[in-house]
Enzyme design. Structure first.
Site, PDB file in Angstrom:
ATOM      1  N   SER A  90       0.842  -1.200   0.000  1.00 43.21           N
ATOM      2  CA  SER A  90       0.000   0.000   0.000  1.00 43.21           C
ATOM      3  C   SER A  90       0.875   1.247   0.000  1.00 43.21           C
ATOM      4  O   SER A  90       1.726   1.400  -0.870  1.00 43.21           O
ATOM      5  CB  SER A  90      -0.948  -0.040   1.210  1.00 43.21           C
ATOM      6  OG  SER A  90      -1.856   1.041   1.167  1.00 43.21           O
ATOM      7  N   THR A  91       0.704   2.102   0.989  1.00 42.12           N
ATOM      8  CA  THR A  91       1.402   3.388   1.026  1.00 42.12           C
ATOM      9  C   THR A  91       2.914   3.214   0.898  1.00 42.12           C
ATOM     10  O   THR A  91       3.523   2.443   1.625  1.00 42.12           O
ATOM     11  CB  THR A  91       1.086   4.119   2.346  1.00 42.12           C
ATOM     12  OG1 THR A  91      -0.327   4.192   2.507  1.00 42.12           O
ATOM     13  CG2 THR A  91       1.680   5.518   2.355  1.00 42.12           C
ATOM     14  N   HIS A 118      -2.827  -1.173  -3.171  1.00 40.98           N
ATOM     15  CA  HIS A 118      -3.927  -0.223  -2.993  1.00 40.98           C
ATOM     16  C   HIS A 118      -3.700   0.968  -3.923  1.00 40.98           C
ATOM     17  O   HIS A 118      -2.730   1.713  -3.771  1.00 40.98           O
ATOM     18  CB  HIS A 118      -3.988   0.260  -1.548  1.00 40.98           C
ATOM     19  CG  HIS A 118      -4.265  -0.840  -0.565  1.00 40.98           C
ATOM     20  ND1 HIS A 118      -3.948  -0.727   0.772  1.00 40.98           N
ATOM     21  CD2 HIS A 118      -4.829  -2.067  -0.731  1.00 40.98           C
ATOM     22  CE1 HIS A 118      -4.313  -1.835   1.393  1.00 40.98           C
ATOM     23  NE2 HIS A 118      -4.844  -2.663   0.507  1.00 40.98           N
ATOM     24  N   MET A 135      -0.212   1.423   5.324  1.00 38.28           N
ATOM     25  CA  MET A 135      -0.987   1.726   6.521  1.00 38.28           C
ATOM     26  C   MET A 135      -2.034   0.639   6.746  1.00 38.28           C
ATOM     27  O   MET A 135      -2.512   0.025   5.801  1.00 38.28           O
ATOM     28  CB  MET A 135      -1.684   3.082   6.382  1.00 38.28           C
ATOM     29  CG  MET A 135      -0.741   4.273   6.399  1.00 38.28           C
ATOM     30  SD  MET A 135      -1.616   5.846   6.489  1.00 38.28           S
ATOM     31  CE  MET A 135      -2.294   5.958   4.838  1.00 38.28           C
ATOM     32  N   ASP A 189      -4.504  -4.657   6.287  1.00 40.70           N
ATOM     33  CA  ASP A 189      -5.112  -5.454   5.223  1.00 40.70           C
ATOM     34  C   ASP A 189      -4.247  -6.675   4.906  1.00 40.70           C
ATOM     35  O   ASP A 189      -3.060  -6.550   4.612  1.00 40.70           O
ATOM     36  CB  ASP A 189      -5.284  -4.594   3.962  1.00 40.70           C
ATOM     37  CG  ASP A 189      -6.072  -5.299   2.874  1.00 40.70           C
ATOM     38  OD1 ASP A 189      -6.775  -6.270   3.197  1.00 40.70           O
ATOM     39  OD2 ASP A 189      -5.989  -4.859   1.715  1.00 40.70           O
TER      40      ASP A 189
END
Length: 354
Positions: free
Chosen positions: A173-174, A200, A294, A297
């Protein structure tokens, strides 16, 4: 203590909206700059913890400004980009230059519904501020590593021996695009296990992201919109703003794109992808990798798979842009190994060669 954010955008409307959105958080103070050159002037006096940076600006654009910031005074920068393919390509270039992350303007270059991303922006500003102390070290380390990495040559897969493992599942993700790229660039074309990725990301971004990775890597990289047969030497990127599943149909195993689930916060959902992989393969046939991001998930699903025989890697805090997702996997006793991103490709090659 309040967080200090410098907002850089050539639109007066955007500057005002972004300032209001951030300061509604209560713990953020901000100043504004009208272009990249103005930002560099204000940078020294204001000394912001985080910078939000538009890409398309006169005088000095966002990418040129970002280059100066990373060279002269590294600190977290969040790119504010438009939801277009051109905006996506510029955003990936910014991430390669060292930007922390990005937020999309939901209505285009001058967005009238910017409030839709208010919570996301506030969360990413806080996450970015937590990284300021280690920012310079991580940026320099990544550049030194990437300078040593050469793209592996593409070659035939037919002579390659198969692996006891059947699938690699990557959640990210991030801070993920540049991390994922650096790992995939080190994998050889003969890598004997298909790789599926849930990053993401918005729908407009995953196609140019996959195309960029395909140019950079020896492996064949594609975005999955329709059913895709899983093959060794291939990387499959789940479509943005949707979810993905691994399914077995007519004796063949494929990755398919499905509508995003309302029961999951992030998309493409890592949790749904891992769960579906476990329905098709035995856990001992899976390798799961949890990279920067973050939240949590995929952590519970990867941890359960590990406890039943899957091999797992959590990216270490030393290299993760945001340690949230890897930390969640570690805390749930799901990380078989904790590695800096620079060591993950070699470990995957070693495991897949068994």
């Amino acid at each position: 203590m309040s967080l200090k954010v410098l907002i850089v955008d050539d639109s007066a409307l955007m500057r005002r909206q972004l300032k209001q959105m951030l300061e509604r958080a209560g713990d953020i103070v901000s100043e504004v700059a009208r272009d990249g050159q103005d930002a560099l002037v204000r940078l020294e006096a204001f000394d912001p913890d985080v910078i939000t940076l538009d890409i398309n600006m006169p005088v000095m654009d966002g990418l040129a400004c970002l280059s100066h910031i990373m060279a002269e005074s590294p600190r977290p920068v969040i790119m504010v980009s438009s939801l277009t393919e051109k905006g996506a390509l510029a955003t990936f270039e910014a991430l390669e230059l060292g930007a922390f992350d990005y937020v999309n303007k939901p209505g285009g270059t001058v967005s009238l519904n910017l409030r839709d991303v208010e919570q996301e922006l506030q969360q990413k500003v806080r996450a970015a501020a937590n990284q300021r102390q280690s920012m310079a070290t991580k940026v320099q380390k990544r550049r030194l590593h990437d300078a040593k990495v050469t793209r592996q040559p593409r070659q035939s897969l037919r002579s390659r021996v198969g692996s006891r493992y059947k699938l690699v599942v990557v959640g990210v993700s991030t801070g993920g695009p540049s991390t994922l790229e650096s790992i995939l660039r080190e994998l050889p074309a003969g890598f004997p296990v298909p790789i599926v990725v849930a990053q993401h990301m918005p729908a407009h971004f995953t196609k140019p992201f996959a195309e960029r990775l395909d140019r950079q890597c020896a492996l064949k990289v594609t975005e999955v919109r329709g059913p895709a047969l899983l093959e060794p030497g291939h990387v499959y990127i789940a479509r943005g703003d949707a979810d993905a599943r691994i399914v077995k149909r007519a004796g063949n195993i494929r990755m398919i794109s499905i509508p995003a689930s309302d029961t999951h916060l992030w998309h493409p959902s890592i949790s749904r992808l891992v769960t579906s992989a476990r329905e098709v393969y035995q856990d001992r046939e899976l390798i799961c990798v949890q990279l920067t991001g973050m939240g949590d998930d995929g952590a519970a699903e990867m941890a359960s798979a590990h406890q039943h025989g899957a091999l797992t890697i959590a990216e270490s805090e030393a290299s993760a842009v945001v340690f949230g997702m890897p930390r969640a996997l570690i805390e749930q006793q799901g990380a078989g190994m904790v590695l800096e991103s620079e060591k993950i490709a070699a470990q995957l090659v070693e495991w897949a060669s068994r």
